[in-house]
Design a protein around this motif. Structure first.
Motif, PDB file in Angstrom:
ATOM      1  N   VAL C  31       0.843  -1.204   0.000  1.00 36.80           N
ATOM      2  CA  VAL C  31       0.000   0.000   0.000  1.00 36.80           C
ATOM      3  C   VAL C  31       0.872   1.245   0.000  1.00 36.80           C
ATOM      4  N   ASN C  34       2.057   2.089  -3.187  1.00 42.43           N
ATOM      5  CA  ASN C  34       1.018   2.478  -4.134  1.00 42.43           C
ATOM      6  C   ASN C  34       0.660   1.369  -5.119  1.00 42.43           C
ATOM      7  N   MET C  35       0.820   0.126  -4.706  1.00 41.65           N
ATOM      8  CA  MET C  35       0.481  -0.983  -5.601  1.00 41.65           C
ATOM      9  C   MET C  35      -1.030  -1.198  -5.619  1.00 41.65           C
ATOM     10  N   ASP C  36      -1.477  -1.923  -6.648  1.00 44.27           N
ATOM     11  CA  ASP C  36      -2.903  -2.206  -6.739  1.00 44.27           C
ATOM     12  C   ASP C  36      -3.242  -3.472  -5.950  1.00 44.27           C
ATOM     13  N   ILE C  37      -4.505  -3.858  -6.004  1.00 46.10           N
ATOM     14  CA  ILE C  37      -4.980  -4.979  -5.203  1.00 46.10           C
ATOM     15  C   ILE C  37      -4.183  -6.261  -5.467  1.00 46.10           C
ATOM     16  N   PHE C  38      -3.734  -6.467  -6.718  1.00 43.85           N
ATOM     17  CA  PHE C  38      -2.983  -7.681  -7.009  1.00 43.85           C
ATOM     18  C   PHE C  38      -1.573  -7.592  -6.466  1.00 43.85           C
ATOM     19  N   GLY C  39      -0.979  -6.406  -6.578  1.00 42.00           N
ATOM     20  CA  GLY C  39       0.332  -6.212  -5.973  1.00 42.00           C
ATOM     21  C   GLY C  39       0.291  -6.453  -4.473  1.00 42.00           C
ATOM     22  N   ILE C  40      -0.790  -5.979  -3.840  1.00 42.24           N
ATOM     23  CA  ILE C  40      -0.934  -6.179  -2.397  1.00 42.24           C
ATOM     24  C   ILE C  40      -0.991  -7.672  -2.076  1.00 42.24           C
ATOM     25  N   VAL C  42       0.060 -10.221  -3.965  1.00 46.02           N
ATOM     26  CA  VAL C  42       1.322 -10.892  -4.289  1.00 46.02           C
ATOM     27  C   VAL C  42       2.348 -10.637  -3.190  1.00 46.02           C
ATOM     28  N   VAL C  83      -5.888  -5.663   4.342  1.00 45.31           N
ATOM     29  CA  VAL C  83      -5.079  -4.462   4.161  1.00 45.31           C
ATOM     30  C   VAL C  83      -5.710  -3.551   3.105  1.00 45.31           C
ATOM     31  N   PHE C  84      -6.194  -4.154   2.035  1.00 40.57           N
ATOM     32  CA  PHE C  84      -6.779  -3.354   0.950  1.00 40.57           C
ATOM     33  C   PHE C  84      -7.924  -2.495   1.467  1.00 40.57           C
TER      34      PHE C  84
END
Lengths: 219, 219, 219
Positions: C31, C34-40, C42, C83-84
Motif C-alpha cells: 500500500v 502504491n500498488m494495486d490490489i494484485f500487488g498487495i 502478491v 489491508v486493501f
C-alpha cells in the motif's frame, strides 16, 4: 556421483579458498553500503554460496551442498568477520582479492559444469550451470545490496565470458572422455587467465548499436 | 506424467514460440538499460525461462525442464541475438510483440497449471503455479534490471488477472474431468483475449483507498 | 517426519496466525508503494510464505509446504484483502502488528530449525535454515518492493539476532535430546522477547569502523 576433480582434500581446500574470496567481495560491498555486522555476514554467505545453491536447486541436488557441509557455511562467516575488523586492509589488497576471485571463478565454473553433468544434464545445460555456479552468487550479492548486477553492466570487465570458456572446455572434455584432474585444471586456468587479462586490459563486451543516434542514457 | 495438452510436436512448437517472445521482452529491457550483449542474453534467458524454473522448483520437478531441454535453452539466446542486432526493428513491431506475449501468457498459465496438478498439487495451488509460470519470468526480468516489477505496478495494464482466469478455467476443467486439447486451448484463449482487451482499453486494477486524503506519492 | 512441535491442530493454528501477520506486513508495504490490489496480494503471499518456500527448496522438501496446504495459501490472500480495505486501521494498530510479527519470528525460526533437522541437516545448517525461514520472507518482500532489505539495514532494530537465538536454542535442545513442546515454546519465546526488547530499546548492531574518518554515506 561426484563433482570432485581432485583428491578429496585438495578439492575441499580449493573450494574453501574460492568461497572465502567470494565472501570477501560480498562483505566489502556490505561495508560500502554501510550495513551492520549481520548484513556483512549475510552478504558474505549469499555471495559465496549463492551460485552453488542455485546450481543445486536447478539440478535437484538437495539438501544443497552449501547447507550439508559445515565448512562451506562457516567459511563465509570468517570472511565476514575479517571484513568487519579489517576492511581497510582488505580494500588495500584489492588486486590480490580480484586475482583470487578470478581463481574462484575458474574453479567454480569447472566444478559446476562437472556436477551438472553428473546429475544427467546435457552439454549445453551443464555449461549454463557452470556459469550459474560461478556468477550466480555475485548477482544475488548485487540484488541484496540494491546495486545493478555487475555481471550485466556494460562498463564492467567481462565476467561471463571467462566462465563460458572454462565451462565449455569442460563440456568438451567430458564429451570426448578426456576429463582428468590435469585437463580440468587447465580449463579452470583458462577461465582464470582470461578474467585476469580482461581486468588488466579493460575488456568489455559490445552493446547494441543505437542506430538513430539517440543513445540511451549512459547509466 | 506430462503437462502436454497437445501432440508432442505441436506443444513443443508452441512452447518455443512463447519462450522466444518472452525472451524478446527481456532483451528489449536490457537494451533500454544499456546492457551489453551478455546482459541482453542473460535477461532474455531469465525472462523466458524464469517462470517455468520457479514452477519446477516449487513442485520439485528437477532437473528443471528449462535445463533439461536444449531447445528451451537455445531459443532465448537466439532472441537475444535478434534484439542485439535488430532492436529498433523489434521495438517498431511492439504491437506484434505484445500480442505474442499475451499468447505466451495464455499458453504458459495453462501448461503451468496442468504440470502442477500432475505433480500432485491441489486445485488452488495449481492455479497459483500457473500464474507463477506465466508471470514469474517477468518479475525476475524486472528485478535483474532494477525496475519496479511491472506485474506489481498499478499503472500497468493487468497481467495477473488474465493468468488467473486461464489457470482457474484449467483447474475447473481438471476437477470436472473435462480437460482435453480443445478445452485447454479455450482456456489459453480466454487469458489471451482478456490480456489483449486489457492492453486495448487500459484496464487497471484498483488501489487501496487512502481515506485521509493523503494519497501516497504517485511513483 | 514432521516439524510440528505441538499437537497438529495447535501447530496449524499457530502457523496460520504467523502467516497472517507476516502477510499484513507485506500488504502494508505494498500500500505504501502504491500498488494495486494484485500487488498487495502478491506481496502478502511472498512475505508470508517466502521464508518457508526458501527453506523447503534448500532442504529438498518438495512440493513445498506453502503450495501443498490450502490454508497456507489462502491466509495471505485474506490478509491482503484486509489491508486493501482497512489499511488505515491496520497501520493504527502497528504496535500489535509488530508484536505479532515478533511472535511469528519466534515460531518460524523454531519450526524451520526442526524441519531442517528432520531432513538430515546438521546443527549449524539447521540453525541457518531456521533463520532463513523466519527472515527470508521479509527479504523477498523488500526486494519485490525495491526497498533495501530491512534485515540488512544498520538503522533497523535487530531481526537476525532473535532468530539466531531461537534457532540455536532449538539446535541445542535437539542435540541434547531435550526437544519437547514446552522447551520448543521456550525457545520461540526467547526469540520473541529479544525481538520485543530490541524494538522497545532500539537495539542495533554495530557497523564496520571506518578508521580513516571517511565514513561512507549515511544512506
Amino acid at each position: 556421483m561426484t563433482s570432485e576433480i581432485f583428491p578429496h582434500g585438495v578439492q575441499q581446500a580449493l573450494d574453501l579458498v574460492g568461497i572465502f574470496v567470494f565472501a570477501l567481495s560480498g562483505g566489502l560491498l556490505a561495508v560500502r553500503k554501510n550495513m551492520d555486522i549481520f548484513g556483512i555476514c549475510v552478504l558474505a554467505e549469499a555471495t559465496a554460496l549463492g551460485g552453488g545453491v542455485l546450481r543445486d536447486l536447478v539440478i535437484g541436488a538437495t539438501p544443497v551442498a552449501a547447507f550439508a557441509n559445515l565448512g562451506y557455511f562457516v567459511t563465509p562467516l570468517v570472511a565476514g568477520l575479517v571484513v568487519f575488523f579489517l576492511h581497510p586492509e582488505v580494500e588495500r589488497i584489492n588486486l590480490a582479492v580480484q586475482t583470487l576471485d578470478a581463481a574462484g571463478l575458474g574453479l567454480f565454473c569447472v566444478t559446476g559444469t562437472i556436477k551438472a553433468h553428473d546429475y544427467g544434464l546435457g552439454s549445453v545445460s551443464s555449461v549454463a550451470c557452470g556459469m550459474l555456479t560461478a556468477a550466480g552468487g555475485g548477482v544475488i550479492r548485487d540484488l541484496l545490496a540494491m546495486e545493478p548486477p555487475s555481471l550485466l553492466r556494460w562498463d564492467r570487465e567481462i565476467y561471463a565470458v571467462p566462465a563460458l570458456v572454462g565451462s565449455a572446455v569442460v563440456a568438451v572434455l567430458i564429451a570426448t572422455d578426456h576429463l582428468d584432474p590435469l585437463n580440468a585444471s587447465l580449463a579452470a586456468l583458462s577461465a582464470f587467465v582470461i578474467r585476469l587479462l580482461a581486468l588488466r586490459y579493460g575488456w568489455r563486451a559490445p552493446r547494441a548499436w543505437h542506430r538513430n543516434g539517440s543513445r540511451t542514457s549512459e547509466e
